[in-house]
Design a protein around this motif. Structure first.
Motif, mmCIF file in Angstrom:
data_model
loop_
_atom_site.group_PDB
_atom_site.id
_atom_site.type_symbol
_atom_site.label_atom_id
_atom_site.label_comp_id
_atom_site.label_asym_id
_atom_site.label_seq_id
_atom_site.Cartn_x
_atom_site.Cartn_y
_atom_site.Cartn_z
ATOM 1 N N LEU A 270 9.189 -29.019 12.338
ATOM 2 C CA LEU A 270 7.938 -29.550 11.810
ATOM 3 C C LEU A 270 7.166 -28.478 11.038
ATOM 4 O O LEU A 270 6.537 -28.782 10.017
ATOM 5 C CB LEU A 270 7.079 -30.129 12.937
ATOM 6 C CG LEU A 270 7.612 -31.412 13.569
ATOM 7 C CD1 LEU A 270 6.744 -31.826 14.742
ATOM 8 C CD2 LEU A 270 7.707 -32.526 12.547
ATOM 9 N N ASP A 271 7.212 -27.241 11.493
ATOM 10 C CA ASP A 271 6.563 -26.147 10.759
ATOM 11 C C ASP A 271 7.219 -25.923 9.394
ATOM 12 O O ASP A 271 6.531 -25.688 8.400
ATOM 13 C CB ASP A 271 6.615 -24.849 11.565
ATOM 14 C CG ASP A 271 5.648 -24.834 12.728
ATOM 15 O OD1 ASP A 271 4.702 -25.652 12.724
ATOM 16 O OD2 ASP A 271 5.840 -24.003 13.638
ATOM 17 N N ILE A 272 8.531 -26.002 9.349
ATOM 18 C CA ILE A 272 9.249 -25.819 8.087
ATOM 19 C C ILE A 272 8.919 -26.950 7.123
ATOM 20 O O ILE A 272 8.688 -26.717 5.930
ATOM 21 C CB ILE A 272 10.764 -25.705 8.341
ATOM 22 C CG1 ILE A 272 11.068 -24.395 9.068
ATOM 23 C CG2 ILE A 272 11.553 -25.791 7.046
ATOM 24 C CD1 ILE A 272 12.478 -24.278 9.580
ATOM 25 N N VAL A 273 8.895 -28.180 7.616
ATOM 26 C CA VAL A 273 8.530 -29.326 6.765
ATOM 27 C C VAL A 273 7.113 -29.150 6.245
ATOM 28 O O VAL A 273 6.842 -29.396 5.061
ATOM 29 C CB VAL A 273 8.693 -30.653 7.544
ATOM 30 C CG1 VAL A 273 8.095 -31.810 6.776
ATOM 31 C CG2 VAL A 273 10.155 -30.910 7.851
ATOM 32 N N TRP A 274 6.196 -28.704 7.125
ATOM 33 C CA TRP A 274 4.806 -28.454 6.722
ATOM 34 C C TRP A 274 4.759 -27.436 5.572
ATOM 35 O O TRP A 274 4.079 -27.641 4.566
ATOM 36 C CB TRP A 274 4.023 -27.953 7.932
ATOM 37 C CG TRP A 274 2.590 -27.647 7.672
ATOM 38 C CD1 TRP A 274 2.073 -26.483 7.216
ATOM 39 C CD2 TRP A 274 1.488 -28.527 7.846
ATOM 40 N NE1 TRP A 274 0.725 -26.581 7.110
ATOM 41 C CE2 TRP A 274 0.336 -27.821 7.486
ATOM 42 C CE3 TRP A 274 1.368 -29.832 8.290
ATOM 43 C CZ2 TRP A 274 -0.920 -28.384 7.550
ATOM 44 C CZ3 TRP A 274 0.112 -30.392 8.349
ATOM 45 C CH2 TRP A 274 -1.008 -29.678 7.981
ATOM 46 N N PHE A 275 5.518 -26.331 5.719
ATOM 47 C CA PHE A 275 5.537 -25.290 4.695
ATOM 48 C C PHE A 275 6.086 -25.833 3.380
ATOM 49 O O PHE A 275 5.536 -25.548 2.300
ATOM 50 C CB PHE A 275 6.378 -24.110 5.176
ATOM 51 C CG PHE A 275 6.605 -23.075 4.124
ATOM 52 C CD1 PHE A 275 5.594 -22.195 3.766
ATOM 53 C CD2 PHE A 275 7.826 -22.982 3.481
ATOM 54 C CE1 PHE A 275 5.801 -21.249 2.786
ATOM 55 C CE2 PHE A 275 8.038 -22.032 2.499
ATOM 56 C CZ PHE A 275 7.026 -21.163 2.151
ATOM 57 N N PHE A 276 7.168 -26.601 3.418
ATOM 58 C CA PHE A 276 7.752 -27.147 2.198
ATOM 59 C C PHE A 276 6.783 -28.089 1.487
ATOM 60 O O PHE A 276 6.691 -28.080 0.259
ATOM 61 C CB PHE A 276 9.065 -27.871 2.491
ATOM 62 C CG PHE A 276 10.245 -26.965 2.687
ATOM 63 C CD1 PHE A 276 10.244 -25.657 2.236
ATOM 64 C CD2 PHE A 276 11.379 -27.425 3.329
ATOM 65 C CE1 PHE A 276 11.333 -24.826 2.414
ATOM 66 C CE2 PHE A 276 12.481 -26.604 3.509
ATOM 67 C CZ PHE A 276 12.460 -25.305 3.042
ATOM 68 N N ILE A 277 6.070 -28.910 2.238
ATOM 69 C CA ILE A 277 5.120 -29.836 1.626
ATOM 70 C C ILE A 277 3.973 -29.072 0.971
ATOM 71 O O ILE A 277 3.577 -29.376 -0.164
ATOM 72 C CB ILE A 277 4.598 -30.860 2.654
ATOM 73 C CG1 ILE A 277 5.730 -31.780 3.100
ATOM 74 C CG2 ILE A 277 3.453 -31.685 2.072
ATOM 75 C CD1 ILE A 277 5.385 -32.662 4.277
#
Length: 95
Positions: free
Chosen positions: A12-19
């Motif tokens: 979820l942190d990685i998805v947050w960063f990509f967005i």
């Protein structure tokens, strides 16, 4: 089971960063700070689009047409944050 919780939070942190990176990059492209004719910029841009489009497409089908204003990243960010809250509140299930 705690490691499963940590892996889910990491994803979820990685998805947050990509967005966030995608949103900032779209602003920079629209304000002509970044140029899509540069190979590195275009590769990063198209890579982020390919990663995030499966998340944005269902949201875009639900949201009304806003005449150029794309609220799909905001809705997906809220959903990711809500998932983080749900996981954090139910951490006892992972023990």
């Amino acid at each position: 089971m705690l490691s499963l919780f940590q892996i889910l939070m990491l994803i979820l942190d990685i998805v947050w960063f990509f967005i966030i990176a995608h949103v900032i990059m779209s602003w920079l492209i629209n304000f002509q700070v970044l140029n899509l004719n540069q190979q590195f910029v275009s590769q990063v841009w198209y890579g982020l689009n390919r990663l995030l489009e499966p998340l944005y497409a269902p949201v875009r089908r639900i949201l009304p047409n806003m005449q150029g204003l794309d609220l799909a990243p905001l809705v997906v960010l809220i959903a990711v944050y809500a998932l983080r809250i749900i996981l954090a509140n139910n951490i006892a299930m992972f023990y």
